[in-house]
Design an enzyme around this catalytic site. Structure first.
Site, PDB file in Angstrom:
ATOM      1  N   HIS A  45     -16.719  -0.350  15.288  1.00 35.83           N
ATOM      2  CA  HIS A  45     -16.001   0.384  14.590  1.00 35.83           C
ATOM      3  C   HIS A  45     -14.809   0.852  15.263  1.00 35.83           C
ATOM      4  O   HIS A  45     -14.498   2.096  15.142  1.00 35.83           O
ATOM      5  CB  HIS A  45     -16.612   1.504  13.388  1.00 35.83           C
ATOM      6  CG  HIS A  45     -15.749   1.838  11.984  1.00 35.83           C
ATOM      7  ND1 HIS A  45     -16.327   2.317  11.201  1.00 35.83           N
ATOM      8  CD2 HIS A  45     -14.583   1.842  11.846  1.00 35.83           C
ATOM      9  CE1 HIS A  45     -15.538   2.225  10.165  1.00 35.83           C
ATOM     10  NE2 HIS A  45     -14.255   1.984  10.529  1.00 35.83           N
TER      11      HIS A  45
ATOM     12  N   ARG B  48      -1.073  -2.110   3.351  1.00 37.11           N
ATOM     13  CA  ARG B  48      -0.446  -1.836   4.616  1.00 37.11           C
ATOM     14  C   ARG B  48      -1.098  -2.671   5.868  1.00 37.11           C
ATOM     15  O   ARG B  48      -0.054  -3.284   6.569  1.00 37.11           O
ATOM     16  CB  ARG B  48      -0.430  -0.278   4.882  1.00 37.11           C
ATOM     17  CG  ARG B  48       0.292   0.569   4.110  1.00 37.11           C
ATOM     18  CD  ARG B  48       0.101   2.070   4.464  1.00 37.11           C
ATOM     19  NE  ARG B  48       0.927   2.304   5.727  1.00 37.11           N
ATOM     20  CZ  ARG B  48       0.274   2.801   6.728  1.00 37.11           C
ATOM     21  NH1 ARG B  48      -0.957   2.693   6.859  1.00 37.11           N
ATOM     22  NH2 ARG B  48       0.838   3.123   7.843  1.00 37.11           N
ATOM     23  N   ILE B  49      -2.245  -2.651   5.856  1.00 37.29           N
ATOM     24  CA  ILE B  49      -3.049  -3.443   7.068  1.00 37.29           C
ATOM     25  C   ILE B  49      -2.826  -4.894   6.803  1.00 37.29           C
ATOM     26  O   ILE B  49      -2.645  -5.734   7.618  1.00 37.29           O
ATOM     27  CB  ILE B  49      -4.414  -2.953   7.210  1.00 37.29           C
ATOM     28  CG1 ILE B  49      -4.335  -1.494   7.658  1.00 37.29           C
ATOM     29  CG2 ILE B  49      -5.194  -3.899   8.260  1.00 37.29           C
ATOM     30  CD1 ILE B  49      -5.700  -0.834   7.798  1.00 37.29           C
TER      31      ILE B  49
ATOM     32  N   ALA C 124     -12.768  -3.836   7.951  1.00 36.18           N
ATOM     33  CA  ALA C 124     -12.362  -2.840   6.794  1.00 36.18           C
ATOM     34  C   ALA C 124     -13.658  -1.834   6.574  1.00 36.18           C
ATOM     35  O   ALA C 124     -13.623  -0.848   7.179  1.00 36.18           O
ATOM     36  CB  ALA C 124     -12.063  -3.462   5.610  1.00 36.18           C
ATOM     37  N   ARG C 125     -14.542  -2.411   5.834  1.00 41.32           N
ATOM     38  CA  ARG C 125     -15.849  -1.566   5.404  1.00 41.32           C
ATOM     39  C   ARG C 125     -16.856  -2.348   5.315  1.00 41.32           C
ATOM     40  O   ARG C 125     -17.037  -3.483   4.959  1.00 41.32           O
ATOM     41  CB  ARG C 125     -15.623  -0.732   4.346  1.00 41.32           C
ATOM     42  CG  ARG C 125     -14.700   0.509   4.308  1.00 41.32           C
ATOM     43  CD  ARG C 125     -15.381   1.544   5.319  1.00 41.32           C
ATOM     44  NE  ARG C 125     -14.737   2.683   5.432  1.00 41.32           N
ATOM     45  CZ  ARG C 125     -13.604   2.940   6.343  1.00 41.32           C
ATOM     46  NH1 ARG C 125     -13.206   2.040   7.011  1.00 41.32           N
ATOM     47  NH2 ARG C 125     -13.059   4.103   6.236  1.00 41.32           N
TER      48      ARG C 125
ATOM     49  N   ASP D  65      -5.016 -10.097  -4.031  1.00 41.70           N
ATOM     50  CA  ASP D  65      -4.819  -8.710  -4.143  1.00 41.70           C
ATOM     51  C   ASP D  65      -4.610  -8.607  -5.717  1.00 41.70           C
ATOM     52  O   ASP D  65      -3.721  -9.399  -6.279  1.00 41.70           O
ATOM     53  CB  ASP D  65      -3.511  -8.118  -3.359  1.00 41.70           C
ATOM     54  CG  ASP D  65      -3.909  -6.550  -3.188  1.00 41.70           C
ATOM     55  OD1 ASP D  65      -3.870  -5.891  -4.266  1.00 41.70           O
ATOM     56  OD2 ASP D  65      -3.940  -6.091  -2.053  1.00 41.70           O
TER      57      ASP D  65
ATOM     58  N   ASN E  28     -15.260  -3.487  -5.096  1.00 43.52           N
ATOM     59  CA  ASN E  28     -15.172  -4.311  -3.996  1.00 43.52           C
ATOM     60  C   ASN E  28     -16.460  -4.376  -3.182  1.00 43.52           C
ATOM     61  O   ASN E  28     -16.656  -5.163  -2.283  1.00 43.52           O
ATOM     62  CB  ASN E  28     -14.178  -3.644  -3.023  1.00 43.52           C
ATOM     63  CG  ASN E  28     -12.742  -3.871  -3.371  1.00 43.52           C
ATOM     64  OD1 ASN E  28     -12.456  -4.764  -4.222  1.00 43.52           O
ATOM     65  ND2 ASN E  28     -11.935  -2.911  -2.942  1.00 43.52           N
TER      66      ASN E  28
ATOM     67  N   ASP F 224     -16.399  -5.576  12.788  1.00 41.14           N
ATOM     68  CA  ASP F 224     -16.127  -4.391  13.371  1.00 41.14           C
ATOM     69  C   ASP F 224     -16.888  -3.315  12.637  1.00 41.14           C
ATOM     70  O   ASP F 224     -16.858  -2.112  13.218  1.00 41.14           O
ATOM     71  CB  ASP F 224     -14.797  -3.773  13.624  1.00 41.14           C
ATOM     72  CG  ASP F 224     -14.467  -2.569  14.438  1.00 41.14           C
ATOM     73  OD1 ASP F 224     -14.701  -2.563  15.413  1.00 41.14           O
ATOM     74  OD2 ASP F 224     -13.591  -1.944  14.194  1.00 41.14           O
TER      75      ASP F 224
ATOM     76  N   PRO G 168     -10.379  -1.345   0.435  1.00 44.97           N
ATOM     77  CA  PRO G 168     -11.274  -0.199   0.531  1.00 44.97           C
ATOM     78  C   PRO G 168     -12.712  -0.463   0.087  1.00 44.97           C
ATOM     79  O   PRO G 168     -12.911  -1.321  -0.701  1.00 44.97           O
ATOM     80  CB  PRO G 168     -10.583   0.919  -0.303  1.00 44.97           C
ATOM     81  CG  PRO G 168      -9.750   0.169  -1.296  1.00 44.97           C
ATOM     82  CD  PRO G 168      -9.355  -1.059  -0.397  1.00 44.97           C
TER      83      PRO G 168
ATOM     84  N   GLU H  35     -24.025   1.894   9.169  1.00 45.75           N
ATOM     85  CA  GLU H  35     -23.614   2.132  10.521  1.00 45.75           C
ATOM     86  C   GLU H  35     -23.513   3.701  10.822  1.00 45.75           C
ATOM     87  O   GLU H  35     -23.485   3.812  12.031  1.00 45.75           O
ATOM     88  CB  GLU H  35     -22.190   1.410  10.742  1.00 45.75           C
ATOM     89  CG  GLU H  35     -21.015   2.183  10.025  1.00 45.75           C
ATOM     90  CD  GLU H  35     -19.821   1.442  10.154  1.00 45.75           C
ATOM     91  OE1 GLU H  35     -18.605   2.353  10.276  1.00 45.75           O
ATOM     92  OE2 GLU H  35     -19.366   0.281  10.339  1.00 45.75           O
TER      93      GLU H  35
END
Length: 326
Positions: free
Chosen positions: A292, A152-153, A230-231, A172, A208, A255, A203, A260
């Site tokens: 974040h 989606r993002i 993302a992460r 992807d 990942n 971000d 994710p 964190e």
């Protein structure tokens, strides 16, 4: 039904009030995140709502003992919850979705900021240094952007970037044929090799973990820009710092960052941070670090609250739940 909301923030107040009335749900609020010390507050609640506080095995066990059977996190990511232990104790877990525009817009902002050296420009202008040396930027139409993850993002980033007339590559596991008008799907190695800018929208999973490390950085173009909204676990921070210092990496906008938790969303201005990598990264003129906040818009907060409440309702009513992850 009743829901206990942990980590309640004032910016969520009007949405909690609005949607609790809309769905006829009783909401109890706790400003603190869930801990072993306050887990008893959940006694009598089938469902609780949390944000990013780590929920480990001991906390899962405690919640099970007091009767909790569903944990809804008001976030897309759920890597802060021990899913294995939740399954073991029979506690179900759900995440939420929210407006993809929030993170997508922020991502594009960071791409523009890092490619136009805005950090240096702003810091200089604050001390009335208006010289041009060292602040010449790049135009997106001359660059290739690699997008890792077209959910989606990632999909929204691609659609928004299409207006900048830049070449786009995408990776992807699941290809979206509708995006072929904008991007060329390639394998990950080719994306690393051909992209001037790399942005990640996947994710935090085992597969990942550390997508970007010394090996992938070696494949990248000289002066590559790396964006992560993302992460933090997607990047090996030590290898990233090494790549910046060796000038292989031209700029980074983060971000999120590894380790964190317990730093972001807290006022720590009078404290020594327990994250040396964060301090190092912030010191570089070609690195932008934000806490974040890519998700943080009025629409996203509204969506997070509403979908967390809806997820709890669907669980209690034993209906199909699009947000249930285990």
């Amino acid at each position: 039904m009743k829901i206990l909301v942990y980590s309640y923030r004032m910016d969520e107040a009007k949405y909690l009030d609005k949607f609790s009335k809309k769905y006829n749900v009783e909401i109890e609020l706790c400003k603190e995140g869930p801990t072993l010390e306050n887990a008893n507050l959940a006694s009598g609640f089938n469902c609780i709502s949390i944000i990013t506080t780590p929920v480990d095995r001991n906390l899962i066990k405690k919640f099970y003992e007091v009767g909790v059977r569903f944990i809804s996190t008001r976030t897309i990511g759920y890597d802060h919850i021990d899913i294995k232990s939740a399954r073991e104790f029979g506690i179900h877990v759900g995440n939420v979705t929210y407006s993809p525009n929030s993170v997508a817009d922020y991502t594009i902002m960071m791409i523009l900021m890092i490619s136009r050296k805005i950090k240096t420009i702003m810091e200089r202008s604050n001390v009335q240094d208006y010289s041009l040396k060292g602040v010449q930027g790049k135009e997106l139409q001359n660059l290739t952007v690699g997008i890792i993850g077209t959910g989606r993002i990632g999909k929204t980033v691609i659609k928004h970037l299409s207006g900048f007339d830049c070449k786009m590559l995408a990776y992807d596991i699941y290809k979206d044929k509708k995006l072929n008008q904008y991007v060329e799907y390639v394998n990950l190695k080719e994306l690393f090799q051909k992209s001037n800018i790399i942005t990640m929208h996947v994710p935090a999973t085992k597969d990942n973990y550390h997508i970007i490390d010394k090996n992938s950085i070696t494949l990248m173009k000289e002066g590559v820009f790396i964006i992560n909204t993302a992460r933090g676990s997607l990047i090996n921070t030590d290898d990233l710092i090494d790549g910046i210092e060796k000038k292989k990496i031209g700029g980074v906008a983060l971000d999120v960052i590894e380790n964190e938790s317990n730093i972001y969303y807290n006022d720590l201005k009078c404290q020594v941070l327990d994250n040396r990598d964060l301090a190092i990264l912030k010191s570089y003129p070609n690195v932008i670090v934000t806490p974040h906040t890519a998700f943080y818009t009025d629409q996203a907060v509204s969506d997070m609250v509403e979908n967390s409440i809806l997820s709890c309702i669907l669980f209690v009513e034993k209906k199909e739940n699009p947000w249930e992850v285990c």
